[in-house]
Write a protein that holds these residues in place. Structure first.
Motif, PDB file in Angstrom:
ATOM      1  N   GLU A 255       0.810  -1.216   0.000  1.00  0.00           N
ATOM      2  CA  GLU A 255       0.000   0.000   0.000  1.00  0.00           C
ATOM      3  C   GLU A 255       0.846   1.271   0.000  1.00  0.00           C
ATOM      4  O   GLU A 255       0.343   2.355   0.312  1.00  0.00           O
ATOM      5  N   LEU A 335      -6.307  -1.616  -6.979  1.00  0.00           N
ATOM      6  CA  LEU A 335      -5.513  -0.581  -6.339  1.00  0.00           C
ATOM      7  C   LEU A 335      -6.361   0.622  -5.970  1.00  0.00           C
ATOM      8  O   LEU A 335      -7.341   0.941  -6.641  1.00  0.00           O
ATOM      9  N   GLN A 339      -1.620   4.246  -4.902  1.00  0.00           N
ATOM     10  CA  GLN A 339      -0.824   3.068  -5.210  1.00  0.00           C
ATOM     11  C   GLN A 339      -0.324   3.114  -6.647  1.00  0.00           C
ATOM     12  O   GLN A 339      -1.064   3.490  -7.566  1.00  0.00           O
ATOM     13  N   ALA A 344       3.133  -1.998  -6.724  1.00  0.00           N
ATOM     14  CA  ALA A 344       2.323  -3.079  -6.147  1.00  0.00           C
ATOM     15  C   ALA A 344       2.798  -4.436  -6.659  1.00  0.00           C
ATOM     16  O   ALA A 344       2.927  -5.401  -5.898  1.00  0.00           O
TER      17      ALA A 344
END
Length: 471
Positions: A255, A335, A339, A344
């Motif tokens: 995150e 997401l 983000q 990620a």
């Protein structure tokens, strides 16, 4: 004026419905090359319809450098409103998800069936239903009034269901052609139904495919079982490390960049009535998820890591006594704002590498087309126009909502062209999109034939400069 157009559309209802059913019958599955005939057929259908409606510069858009298997977009325009009126890009897409598993459909997925006031078919809802209504609305303005209240460009994509990998290339090749003041997306539900809703954002997405190997080859389970690592066992254990027992993602750094959820966001999510028990009953499932958040917050305001497919070993009929040496997984990550798709992906990859036991080899295949989350600013003319229409037509203030899914073009057009978007689709959450027995309510179809003319008319009253003041 919009009332005349709405009446015209209502009078043409059966013909428009027949055209929608004809478009649905074309199996335009973008992810599977076996359906290229359906993709080509859908493009030809749309090109012919745009020309018949009187749009100008109707053509296919492609470009050198598109990924292998990239699909052209369909384009058409009407720019007769004049330079003082806003230019609105209308977005839809003609590709659909695979219909598998076929055996769970109650009627053939590409043979639309009308029963109980619903159209049952793959791609019936926002994908082709709302897109058809948007196209026909533009045609109705041209037929009834000789022009639209705004300048219009239509961009109908063929890769939305696979993450829009060709879109950045298409934008670079056709930047001037695609310039507009704002975009209306026919994809992204919420506008129809008894509860007025305004969809102001969506989660982003990225994906990752990887394989796990435990040995050079498969082996007889009677000979090696208990002494050799089973790739499917190891994959199951590895995947389980991504979440805790409540389904919280426990990937370090996943995150990064996302701010904490605010009370304002939680209050916004709570404005729409939501029966959690009924929602679980819809799926015949039991409650699950992070207890710190409501179901609506989990499905729209929180990020996810989901296994979409996992396979290996023998999956044919009957049995085969084998200890598989290799297993495979496809993951998607939804997401939230802040983000970064690449970040990620990298966080999940690093987590899997840290948790893989000795003797297990991982190989990764990154999927193209990651997209950030999108939010439409609070004082944007698109929001003002849609709010005015929904308030007037439904007799109440629309609840603000966000898609748990992703409409990649919203973010890509904002980043590449500086163009904000409003999702004004007509489906609702219970219509089983992407699942067997997907459907679209005829009541939503009828409502769309009224709402879209009203919205374009309202946008025609807006000052063009207001679209470029931020928000």
């Amino acid at each position: 004026m919009s009332e005349q157009v709405a009446r015209h559309l209502a009078g043409q209802r059966e013909a428009i419905l027949d055209r929608l059913l004809a478009l649905i019958r074309l199996p335009s599955v973008s992810t599977d090359p076996a359906y290229e005939h359906g993709m080509r057929g859908a493009r030809e259908f749309l090109l012919e319809r745009l020309r018949a409606l009187g749009l100008q510069d109707v053509r296919l858009l492609d470009a050198p450098g598109m990924p292998k298997g990239g699909q052209p977009a369909v384009y058409g325009a009407w720019l007769g409103a004049g330079p003082d009126k806003p230019t609105i890009m209308i977005y839809g897409h003609y590709d659909v998800q695979p219909a598998d598993p076929m055996e769970l459909w109650h009627s053939p997925p590409f043979e639309p069936t009308i029963r109980d006031g619903r159209i049952y078919a793959r791609g019936a809802s926002d994908v082709k239903g709302s897109t058809t209504i948007a196209i026909e609305t533009v045609g109705a303005f041209l037929a009834v009034e000789g022009g639209c209240p705004v300048n219009v460009k239509l961009f109908l994509e063929g890769e939305e269901e696979v993450g829009s990998p060709s879109l950045p290339v298409l934008i670079e090749a056709h930047r001037e052609l695609l310039a507009a003041d704002a975009m209306l997306s026919a994809d992204g539900g919420g506008a129809s139904g008894p509860q007025p809703m305004l969809n102001i954002g969506c989660r982003g997405i990225t994906s990752l495919r990887f394989s796990l190997r435990t040995a050079r080859k498969d082996a007889h389970s009677g000979k090696v079982g208990g002494a050799l690592r089973n790739a499917l066992h190891e994959m199951a254990r590895l995947i389980a490390t991504l979440h805790d027992e409540h389904g919280r993602v426990v990937v370090e750094g996943f995150e990064a960049g996302a701010p904490p959820m605010t009370n304002a966001l939680r209050a916004e999510a709570a404005t729409l009535p939501f029966d959690e028990a009924a929602w679980y009953a819809l799926y015949d499932a039991t409650p699950f998820g992070d207890p710190a958040y409501t179901v609506r917050e989990r499905t729209t305001l929180r990020p996810t890591v989901e296994v979409n497919g996992m396979w290996g070993g023998y999956i044919g009929e009957g049995g085969k006594t084998v200890t598989p040496a290799e297993a495979h997984v496809k993951l998607t990550m939804r997401l939230i704002p802040g983000q970064d798709p690449k970040g990620a992906q990298a966080a999940v990859k690093a987590h899997l590498e840290r948790h893989a036991p000795p003797g297990v080899a991982l190989t990764f295949e990154y999927q193209p087309g990651g997209t950030r989350a999108y939010t439409l600013g609070g004082d944007h003319p698109l929001r003002a126009a849609a709010t005015a229409v929904l308030r007037r037509e439904k007799g109440g203030e629309p609840a603000l909502t966000r898609l748990g899914g992703t409409v990649p073009i919203t973010t890509i057009f904002q980043e590449k062209l500086g163009m904000d978007s409003l999702m004004f689709g007509l489906s609702s959450a219970d219509e089983d999109a992407h699942a067997p027995n997907e459907f679209f309510r005829l009541s939503s179809f009828d409502e769309g034939l009224r709402l879209w003319p009203l919205l374009l008319t309202e946008l025609g009253r807006m000052d063009r400069a207001a679209f470029h003041r931020g928000g």
